[in-house]
Design an enzyme around this catalytic site. Structure first.
Site, PDB file in Angstrom:
ATOM      1  N   ASP A 285       0.842  -1.192   0.000  1.00 20.61           N
ATOM      2  CA  ASP A 285       0.000   0.000   0.000  1.00 20.61           C
ATOM      3  C   ASP A 285       0.880   1.245   0.000  1.00 20.61           C
ATOM      4  O   ASP A 285       1.883   1.316   0.711  1.00 20.61           O
ATOM      5  CB  ASP A 285      -0.920  -0.010   1.230  1.00 20.61           C
ATOM      6  CG  ASP A 285      -2.077   0.961   1.093  1.00 20.61           C
ATOM      7  OD1 ASP A 285      -3.223   0.514   0.938  1.00 20.61           O
ATOM      8  OD2 ASP A 285      -1.823   2.191   1.134  1.00 20.61           O
TER       9      ASP A 285
ATOM     10  N   HIS B 258     -10.361  -5.171  -3.400  1.00 22.06           N
ATOM     11  CA  HIS B 258      -9.026  -5.476  -2.881  1.00 22.06           C
ATOM     12  C   HIS B 258      -9.118  -5.927  -1.438  1.00 22.06           C
ATOM     13  O   HIS B 258      -9.972  -5.472  -0.684  1.00 22.06           O
ATOM     14  CB  HIS B 258      -8.087  -4.277  -3.006  1.00 22.06           C
ATOM     15  CG  HIS B 258      -8.667  -2.985  -2.506  1.00 22.06           C
ATOM     16  ND1 HIS B 258      -9.551  -2.240  -3.252  1.00 22.06           N
ATOM     17  CD2 HIS B 258      -8.505  -2.324  -1.337  1.00 22.06           C
ATOM     18  CE1 HIS B 258      -9.901  -1.162  -2.568  1.00 22.06           C
ATOM     19  NE2 HIS B 258      -9.285  -1.191  -1.384  1.00 22.06           N
TER      20      HIS B 258
HETATM   21  P1  5GP Z   1      -9.835   1.304   0.307  1.00 23.93           P
HETATM   22  O1  5GP Z   1     -10.091   2.462   1.203  1.00 23.93           O
HETATM   23  O2  5GP Z   1     -10.446   1.491  -1.081  1.00 23.93           O
HETATM   24  O3  5GP Z   1     -10.208  -0.013   0.923  1.00 23.93           O
HETATM   25  O4  5GP Z   1      -8.279   1.234   0.139  1.00 23.93           O
HETATM   26  C1  5GP Z   1      -7.585   1.754  -0.945  1.00 23.93           C
HETATM   27  C2  5GP Z   1      -6.107   1.649  -0.609  1.00 23.93           C
HETATM   28  O5  5GP Z   1      -5.367   1.842  -1.797  1.00 23.93           O
HETATM   29  C3  5GP Z   1      -5.640   2.713   0.394  1.00 23.93           C
HETATM   30  O6  5GP Z   1      -5.083   2.066   1.525  1.00 23.93           O
HETATM   31  C4  5GP Z   1      -4.614   3.520  -0.398  1.00 23.93           C
HETATM   32  O7  5GP Z   1      -3.518   3.929   0.388  1.00 23.93           O
HETATM   33  C5  5GP Z   1      -4.200   2.544  -1.494  1.00 23.93           C
HETATM   34  N1  5GP Z   1      -3.793   3.178  -2.731  1.00 23.93           N
HETATM   35  C6  5GP Z   1      -4.484   4.142  -3.420  1.00 23.93           C
HETATM   36  N2  5GP Z   1      -3.825   4.479  -4.539  1.00 23.93           N
HETATM   37  C7  5GP Z   1      -2.685   3.720  -4.561  1.00 23.93           C
HETATM   38  C8  5GP Z   1      -1.597   3.639  -5.482  1.00 23.93           C
HETATM   39  O8  5GP Z   1      -1.527   4.315  -6.509  1.00 23.93           O
HETATM   40  N3  5GP Z   1      -0.614   2.740  -5.178  1.00 23.93           N
HETATM   41  C9  5GP Z   1      -0.662   1.958  -4.058  1.00 23.93           C
HETATM   42  N4  5GP Z   1       0.362   1.112  -3.863  1.00 23.93           N
HETATM   43  N5  5GP Z   1      -1.683   2.029  -3.163  1.00 23.93           N
HETATM   44  C10 5GP Z   1      -2.677   2.892  -3.420  1.00 23.93           C
END
Ligand code: 5GP
Length: 116
Positions: A31, A101
């Site tokens: 992440d 995810h």
């Molecule tokens: P959600 O809130 O949708 O469950 O989690 C999305 C996750 O994706 C977050 O923890 C955020 O930090 C991660 N994330 C968002 N954009 C990117 C990116 O471009 N690269 C990586 N490695 N992680 C990302």
């Protein structure tokens, strides 16, 4: 047709990411904004926007998320102490990226399950 997110570009290696595992069904990468010493996202290569969009055809792919999570937890050295697997769905779940995810989070005590 489901819309692509930044995660599709990561799967295709069009933008940089620290990919720790990839096979024909799933990709796992660190992440960008880790919430714990280990914070890895494990995603299907196929676009499934949210858990609401899962069908029985996805069962093998989604099962793979768990087997890869277990393998990576072992590799990260967090399997014995334990860790948390999180899948957020839609607004109330706090989902930010609409490509399903699984978060693999661990490496320290994680506290209560829900912080409100
Ligand atoms: P959600 O809130 O949708 O469950 O989690 C999305 C996750 O994706 C977050 O923890 C955020 O930090 C991660 N994330 C968002 N954009 C990117 C990116 O471009 N690269 C990586 N490695 N992680 C990302």
């Amino acid at each position: 047709m489901a819309e692509e997110t930044i995660f599709s570009k990561i799967i295709r290696k069009e933008i940089p990411a620290n990919i720790v595992y990839q096979d024909e069904l799933v990709t796992a990468f660190r992440d960008i904004s880790p919430q714990a010493p280990t914070h890895i996202l494990i995603i299907p290569n196929k676009i499934i926007p949210t858990v609401n969009d899962v069908t029985s055809e996805d069962e093998v792919t989604l099962g793979r998320l768990f087997t890869v999570a277990a393998k990576l937890a072992e590799q990260e050295g967090i399997a014995q102490d334990g860790y948390r697997l999180i899948v957020n769905c839609n607004k109330h779940g706090g989902q930010e990226v609409y490509h399903l995810h699984m978060h693999l989070v661990g490496g320290e005590p994680l506290g209560k399950m829900l912080a409100k």
